[in-house]
Design an enzyme around this catalytic site. Structure first.
Site, PDB file in Angstrom:
ATOM      1  CB  CYS A  34       0.521   7.107  11.440  1.00 31.59           C
ATOM      2  SG  CYS A  34       2.073   6.542  12.140  1.00 31.59           S
ATOM      3  CB  CYS A  70       6.951  -4.596   9.330  1.00 34.57           C
ATOM      4  SG  CYS A  70       8.305  -3.699  10.138  1.00 34.57           S
ATOM      5  CD  GLU A 127      -3.001  -1.106   2.210  1.00 32.53           C
ATOM      6  OE1 GLU A 127      -4.183  -1.381   1.920  1.00 32.53           O
ATOM      7  OE2 GLU A 127      -2.627  -0.852   3.369  1.00 32.53           O
ATOM      8  CB  CYS A 167       3.198   7.573   2.901  1.00 31.28           C
ATOM      9  SG  CYS A 167       3.734   6.494   4.246  1.00 31.28           S
ATOM     10  CB  CYS A 203       2.559  -0.940  13.676  1.00 29.68           C
ATOM     11  SG  CYS A 203       2.710  -0.715  11.885  1.00 29.68           S
TER      12      CYS A 203
END
Length: 346
Positions: free
Chosen positions: A332, A114, A94, A107, A121
């Site tokens: 975020c 990750c 994304e 971004c 997150c």
């Protein structure tokens, strides 16, 4: 079976010249390819019209541009657009386009998922699916419909940039090189939770802005929020950063998601002031956007403003970052392609 073609997108000028040489073309053809790729943003080798038809045919036999259109776009009521890009490995990432007045920030992601597994997150909950190639990273810019409107790039999407440092450095080299996008490094910010040696190498090899994810100045609490703290504590990160000059072109910032009743106390503010004393930097306070099954909540506006005012009053330039794209899960900490990957595998 047809052999997979190599991609030209993501190659440096030197590598493009080697491609030309290997195919029996003059070295200057590499420079022509660079201009077509990074200045004209061509989508096919046939568009490289100042290269002879015979040489284009030889090039196309072994190489492709490597660009891939986004396969989905979600539009926020605030103008933010979240794109879904396919990667060379068959996965998805994304990318978030954020227009604001006379600025337009992109971004970009550097990995699928990750490894860092930060508590707050959504990308970390996805797990790690692999690192992006330089072609994958650059394609998020190359194939963006709003590419020509961009003023800034932030490596704050999916993944930890320092965990894919070679490809991130290759990408930022191409973005800032005269043969590439010729952008100023001041237009690019690369974020990190802090990875020993990788951060040092980035600081030595790049002039781009640096953003460190802090989220707590206290070791034990930061380790609970961010497991990477145990490998490189925030105090070690700050000590490393003190060896570099951030008083001129390059900017250093710290990202700080504010969790209500967790990291927003006067003691946290005082600890930040002590930790960063004498360091030329700024702090961006970020609102927390809840994710499922995580016992964290955002702080109210009054608490965030009080926190900001304390830090600013003690000499640390601090802002509260405007939250963008929350209604399309583009804010975020909300990026995740786990569902898209699962759907694609069915």
């Amino acid at each position: 079976m047809e052999t997979a073609k190599k991609y030209l997108l993501g190659m440096t000028l030197g590598e493009l010249k080697e491609v030309a040489k290997s195919l029996g073309m003059p070295a200057f053809t590499g420079g022509q390819m660079a201009k077509w790729l990074y200045c004209q943003h061509v989508r096919s080798i046939d568009e490289m019209t100042n290269i002879s038809k015979a040489n284009r045919k030889k090039l196309a036999a072994e190489y492709a541009i490597g660009c891939k259109e986004p396969i989905d776009a979600q539009h926020s009521k605030d103008g933010t657009i979240k794109y879904l890009f396919p990667t060379d490995s068959g996965k998805f990432v994304e990318t978030v386009y954020i227009p604001e007045d006379d600025r337009a920030t992109l971004c970009v992601s550097s990995q699928v998922g990750c490894k860092m597994n930060c508590l707050f997150c959504q990308t970390g909950k996805q797990g790690f699916e692999g690192s992006l190639t330089a072609a994958d990273i650059l394609n998020q810019i190359h194939s963006l419909p709003e590419r020509d409107k961009l003023t800034n790039i932030v490596f704050m999407g999916q993944g930890e940039p320092m965990d894919n440092l070679d490809n991130v450095l290759r990408t930022t080299e191409i973005m800032t090189a005269e043969y590439g996008y010729a952008w100023s490094p001041k237009r690019i910010t690369v974020s990190s939770v802090g990875i020993k040696d990788k951060l040092r190498r980035f600081l030595e090899e790049s002039d781009c802005h640096v953003a460190i994810s802090m989220h707590s100045p206290l070791h034990e609490q930061r380790a609970e929020l961010m497991p990477a703290e145990r490998g490189m504590p925030i105090e070690s990160i700050v000590e490393l950063l003190r060896n570099y000059d951030f008083s001129h072109q390059r900017r250093l910032s710290f990202e700080y998601i504010v969790f209500g009743g967790v990291n927003d106390t006067p003691e946290h503010a005082k600890s930040i002031v002590r930790l960063l004393k004498g360091l030329d930097c700024r702090i961006n306070l970020i609102r927390f956007h809840p994710i499922p099954d995580i016992p964290l909540h955002g702080a109210d506006d009054q608490k965030m403003e009080s926190f900001r005012n304390y830090l600013t009053g003690h000499g640390i330039f601090t802002t509260i970052r405007a939250s963008r794209g929350q209604d399309i899960y583009a804010a975020c900490g909300l990026l995740s392609t786990a569902k898209k990957i699962a759907d694609a595998r069915r």
